[in-house]
Design a protein around this motif. Structure first.
Motif, PDB file in Angstrom:
ATOM      1  N   PHE A 219       0.827  -1.199   0.000  1.00 56.79           N
ATOM      2  CA  PHE A 219       0.000   0.000   0.000  1.00 56.79           C
ATOM      3  C   PHE A 219       0.869   1.260   0.000  1.00 56.79           C
ATOM      4  N   HIS A 220       0.404   2.256  -0.761  1.00 58.21           N
ATOM      5  CA  HIS A 220       0.956   3.610  -0.649  1.00 58.21           C
ATOM      6  C   HIS A 220       0.026   4.370   0.287  1.00 58.21           C
ATOM      7  N   LEU A 221       0.616   4.945   1.338  1.00 56.14           N
ATOM      8  CA  LEU A 221      -0.159   5.675   2.333  1.00 56.14           C
ATOM      9  C   LEU A 221       0.307   7.114   2.398  1.00 56.14           C
ATOM     10  N   ALA A 222      -0.629   8.029   2.522  1.00 56.00           N
ATOM     11  CA  ALA A 222      -0.321   9.442   2.718  1.00 56.00           C
ATOM     12  C   ALA A 222      -0.967   9.897   4.015  1.00 56.00           C
ATOM     13  N   LEU A 223      -0.173  10.532   4.870  1.00 59.08           N
ATOM     14  CA  LEU A 223      -0.661  11.005   6.161  1.00 59.08           C
ATOM     15  C   LEU A 223      -0.384  12.496   6.284  1.00 59.08           C
ATOM     16  N   THR A 224      -1.333  13.203   6.867  1.00 61.55           N
ATOM     17  CA  THR A 224      -1.181  14.645   7.066  1.00 61.55           C
ATOM     18  C   THR A 224      -1.316  14.952   8.555  1.00 61.55           C
ATOM     19  N   PRO A 225      -0.591  15.980   9.049  1.00 61.26           N
ATOM     20  CA  PRO A 225      -0.576  16.253  10.488  1.00 61.26           C
ATOM     21  C   PRO A 225      -1.855  16.922  10.967  1.00 61.26           C
ATOM     22  N   SER A 304      10.356   3.497   6.556  1.00 61.44           N
ATOM     23  CA  SER A 304      11.090   4.547   5.851  1.00 61.44           C
ATOM     24  C   SER A 304      10.097   5.517   5.219  1.00 61.44           C
ATOM     25  N   ILE A 305      10.394   6.801   5.339  1.00 60.53           N
ATOM     26  CA  ILE A 305       9.512   7.823   4.762  1.00 60.53           C
ATOM     27  C   ILE A 305       9.821   7.963   3.277  1.00 60.53           C
ATOM     28  N   ALA A 306       8.768   7.994   2.454  1.00 61.87           N
ATOM     29  CA  ALA A 306       8.918   7.981   0.991  1.00 61.87           C
ATOM     30  C   ALA A 306       8.727   9.351   0.363  1.00 61.87           C
ATOM     31  N   SER A 307       8.638  10.418   1.160  1.00 66.54           N
ATOM     32  CA  SER A 307       8.341  11.741   0.607  1.00 66.54           C
ATOM     33  C   SER A 307       9.143  12.794   1.362  1.00 66.54           C
ATOM     34  N   LEU A 308       8.978  14.051   0.943  1.00 64.03           N
ATOM     35  CA  LEU A 308       9.595  15.202   1.589  1.00 64.03           C
ATOM     36  C   LEU A 308       8.494  16.116   2.127  1.00 64.03           C
ATOM     37  N   PRO A 309       8.799  16.957   3.107  1.00 62.22           N
ATOM     38  CA  PRO A 309       7.758  17.845   3.640  1.00 62.22           C
ATOM     39  C   PRO A 309       7.074  18.688   2.571  1.00 62.22           C
ATOM     40  N   GLN A 310       7.846  19.132   1.560  1.00 62.02           N
ATOM     41  CA  GLN A 310       7.253  19.993   0.531  1.00 62.02           C
ATOM     42  C   GLN A 310       6.270  19.246  -0.369  1.00 62.02           C
ATOM     43  N   ASP A 311       6.211  17.913  -0.251  1.00 65.35           N
ATOM     44  CA  ASP A 311       5.220  17.145  -1.011  1.00 65.35           C
ATOM     45  C   ASP A 311       3.825  17.274  -0.424  1.00 65.35           C
ATOM     46  N   GLY A 312       3.719  17.803   0.783  1.00 61.79           N
ATOM     47  CA  GLY A 312       2.410  18.051   1.371  1.00 61.79           C
ATOM     48  C   GLY A 312       1.861  16.919   2.216  1.00 61.79           C
ATOM     49  N   ALA A 313       2.561  15.790   2.274  1.00 60.66           N
ATOM     50  CA  ALA A 313       2.103  14.662   3.080  1.00 60.66           C
ATOM     51  C   ALA A 313       3.300  13.779   3.403  1.00 60.66           C
ATOM     52  N   LEU A 314       3.193  13.061   4.490  1.00 59.33           N
ATOM     53  CA  LEU A 314       4.190  12.052   4.832  1.00 59.33           C
ATOM     54  C   LEU A 314       3.709  10.746   4.205  1.00 59.33           C
ATOM     55  N   GLU A 315       4.519  10.193   3.302  1.00 61.21           N
ATOM     56  CA  GLU A 315       4.091   9.034   2.523  1.00 61.21           C
ATOM     57  C   GLU A 315       4.915   7.811   2.890  1.00 61.21           C
ATOM     58  N   LEU A 316       4.253   6.652   2.878  1.00 63.09           N
ATOM     59  CA  LEU A 316       4.869   5.377   3.236  1.00 63.09           C
ATOM     60  C   LEU A 316       4.539   4.329   2.186  1.00 63.09           C
ATOM     61  N   LEU A 317       5.381   3.311   2.086  1.00 67.59           N
ATOM     62  CA  LEU A 317       5.080   2.099   1.331  1.00 67.59           C
ATOM     63  C   LEU A 317       5.075   0.955   2.325  1.00 67.59           C
ATOM     64  N   VAL A 318       3.934   0.295   2.487  1.00 67.73           N
ATOM     65  CA  VAL A 318       3.782  -0.723   3.524  1.00 67.73           C
ATOM     66  C   VAL A 318       3.275  -2.016   2.906  1.00 67.73           C
ATOM     67  N   ARG A 319       4.038  -3.087   3.115  1.00 65.43           N
ATOM     68  CA  ARG A 319       3.607  -4.409   2.652  1.00 65.43           C
ATOM     69  C   ARG A 319       2.853  -5.117   3.786  1.00 65.43           C
ATOM     70  N   LEU A 320       1.729  -5.723   3.464  1.00 63.07           N
ATOM     71  CA  LEU A 320       0.951  -6.460   4.467  1.00 63.07           C
ATOM     72  C   LEU A 320       1.710  -7.718   4.866  1.00 63.07           C
ATOM     73  N   MET A 321       2.106  -7.780   6.128  1.00 64.16           N
ATOM     74  CA  MET A 321       2.812  -8.941   6.657  1.00 64.16           C
ATOM     75  C   MET A 321       1.834  -9.818   7.442  1.00 64.16           C
ATOM     76  N   HIS A 322       2.280 -11.043   7.759  1.00 69.68           N
ATOM     77  CA  HIS A 322       1.428 -11.955   8.505  1.00 69.68           C
ATOM     78  C   HIS A 322       2.219 -12.587   9.651  1.00 69.68           C
ATOM     79  N   GLN A 323       1.540 -12.780  10.768  1.00 63.26           N
ATOM     80  CA  GLN A 323       2.141 -13.430  11.912  1.00 63.26           C
ATOM     81  C   GLN A 323       2.114 -14.946  11.706  1.00 63.26           C
TER      82      GLN A 323
END
Length: 497
Positions: A219-225, A304-323
């Motif tokens: 998943f590509h995720l974008a988070l804003t403060p 790991s953060i995939a973006s910069l502050p000037q991109d307007g969001a903190l972006e992540l790449l997250v793979r679904l893991m399993h226990q």
């Protein structure tokens, strides 16, 4: 008579002391036998301490690994010999620096032996990690820990990850160390040694990047403060997430205990919940406050953060893991499945200075696989923003059709001249498996040219498999001495997990 009684008392005291020492040594021997003393596969945790901090952290390290079922032995670095290291497969070093770059007093002898070690001496069978403690107010920051790392590498020991530097007990760096321990042990449920103070963020976007892939969803995720001003970050920095259980997990736990309390359910989402019947029965009948007091908070997860502050969001790449029991991973399940778009996310930005961009315009070679693209993407965005075009990306995944994450963006960078070279390794697109390390070998001549022109090498991705394969390929192409020199110059950096 007086002298006889005095002599008898003295003799009795001597016998008592001898028996106490013998008992202590037998206890130590039993503990050492129980926890792997003398076993080649036992993890060695060695510490060099001046004020006791390194010893305390080594003790916490030992306990974390033992809780994961690993055999561990712990010893002062001053007691360790070269023969000990040659007989060890995995060692973790917690090393303080004292004065102006000196070894702690108790490790001075080891430092002298380091200086006298013959150049041809080999520790090729040893894998290691270093936690270097220091104080940035001193010019020789973390000098002994870094010198220890350099010495180990010069004698062919293989680093699991770059040395983790700790400034004045920085809690974020210690959580990074704890994260690496969880990767080594495969046990990620330990409570944080020092809980992060999270900020409030909002999940603004979640997008599946690999529909139809043979691998797990990414998943590509974008988070804003939600809290302003928002924290700043650089390429290479880390987002620490405070995960929560999904509603179904909490509901099953409460049903097993016969509980019905909405406020308690909300609180339980942030705690480790026992899944065995004995663990649950021990909590039955407790009032909410007492029940919560018996549980550990969920540990953080780092990305790991995939973006910069000037991109307007903190972006992540997250793979679904399993226990192991098939349940979704704690962090990836929360971010990829349970959290709803618009929901509040607990997040803290942690500086990762060991993976920050080069300070100058030197060429940059970026190597990674899978969701390791996140850290590399932030670096490429920083290079584009700075107008620096001498960039080379080597990226690997399963198939180009389904797993070329942010492929349109990468292809556009290449077309616009921001990527001077792009090598892609899609392992399942041909009969023979091809990985990023194979691409490095194929480009050996150009790799040597770029390094000769001052290029830095940054590697981001999985510790198991990729990191070791890339290190072997780089050593084969560049030579061990060159790779060690690049690491010592800060031109070979890794963010592996």
């Amino acid at each position: 008579m007086r002298y006889f009684v005095a002599a008898l008392v003295a003799l009795s005291y001597l016998v008592f002391c001898v028996l106490t020492v013998v008992k202590h040594r037998r206890t130590q021997q039993r503990q050492q036998a129980q926890w792997g003393e003398g076993r080649r596969d036992a993890v060695l945790v060695a510490f060099a301490s001046q004020t006791g901090m390194a010893e305390q952290l080594a003790l916490q390290t030992m306990h974390s690994l033992r809780r994961a079922g690993m055999a561990v032995r712990m010893a002062p670095l001053g007691d360790i010999t070269e023969a000990d290291l040659q007989a060890t497969q995995l060692a973790l070093f917690v090393a303080s620096t004292t004065g102006e770059g000196d070894a702690p007093d108790a490790a001075a002898g080891f430092a002298q032996r380091m200086a006298r070690t013959a150049p041809e001496a080999s520790l090729a069978g040893l894998r290691f990690g270093v936690l270097a403690l220091g104080d940035r107010s001193y010019q020789q920051y973390c000098a002994f820990g870094l010198a220890l790392q350099a010495w180990l590498r010069r004698h062919h020991a293989q680093p699991l990850f770059d040395a983790i530097e700790v400034d004045n007990g920085d809690a974020g760096a210690l959580r990074h160390w704890q994260h690496q321990l969880s990767v080594l042990s495969g046990h990620s449920d330990d409570a944080d040694w020092s809980a992060p103070t999270y900020g409030r963020w909002r999940l603004a976007q979640r997008r599946l990047l690999n529909p139809g892939s043979l691998g797990d969803p990414v998943f590509h995720l974008a988070l804003t403060p939600l809290d302003l001003p928002a924290p700043a970050w650089q390429a290479g920095d880390i987002a620490e997430i405070g995960p929560r259980h999904g509603a179904g997990e909490v509901q099953r736990f409460m049903q097993a205990l016969g509980l019905q309390d909405a406020a308690l359910a909300e609180a339980l989402a942030g705690y480790q919940l026992p899944h065995d019947s004995a663990g649950r029965e021990a909590l039955r009948g407790l009032p909410p406050a007492s029940l919560l007091a018996q549980l550990q908070p969920l540990p953080h997860r780092a990305y790991s953060i995939a973006s910069l502050p000037q991109d307007g969001a903190l972006e992540l790449l997250v793979r679904l893991m399993h226990q192991p029991d098939g349940r979704p991973g704690l962090g990836s399940g929360w971010l990829g499945l349970h959290a709803e778009q618009g929901q509040e996310i607990a997040l803290r930005v942690r500086s990762n200075s060991a993976f920050h961009p080069p300070a100058d315009e030197r060429p940059l070679i970026l190597v990674g696989n899978g969701t390791g693209l996140a850290g590399l993407r932030a670096h490429l965005r920083a290079r584009v923003a700075a107008g620096q075009r001498r960039n080379w990306l080597v990226f690997g995944e399963r198939s180009r059709q389904h797993d070329y994450f942010h492929g349109d963006e990468i292809d556009a960078w290449q077309a616009q001249g921001w990527l001077e070279r792009l090598d892609l390794a899609f392992s399942r697109d041909q009969a023979e498996r091809v990985y990023v390390q194979d691409k490095l070998r194929e480009a050996a001549d150009e790799l040597r040219t770029w390094v000769g022109q001052g290029a830095s090498l940054y590697v981001c991705g999985s510790l198991q498999g990729m990191a070791a394969g890339v290190a072997a390929a780089l050593e084969e192409v560049l030579g061990e001495a060159t790779l060690i020199a690049l690491a010592e110059q800060g031109r070979y950096r890794r963010d592996v997990y």
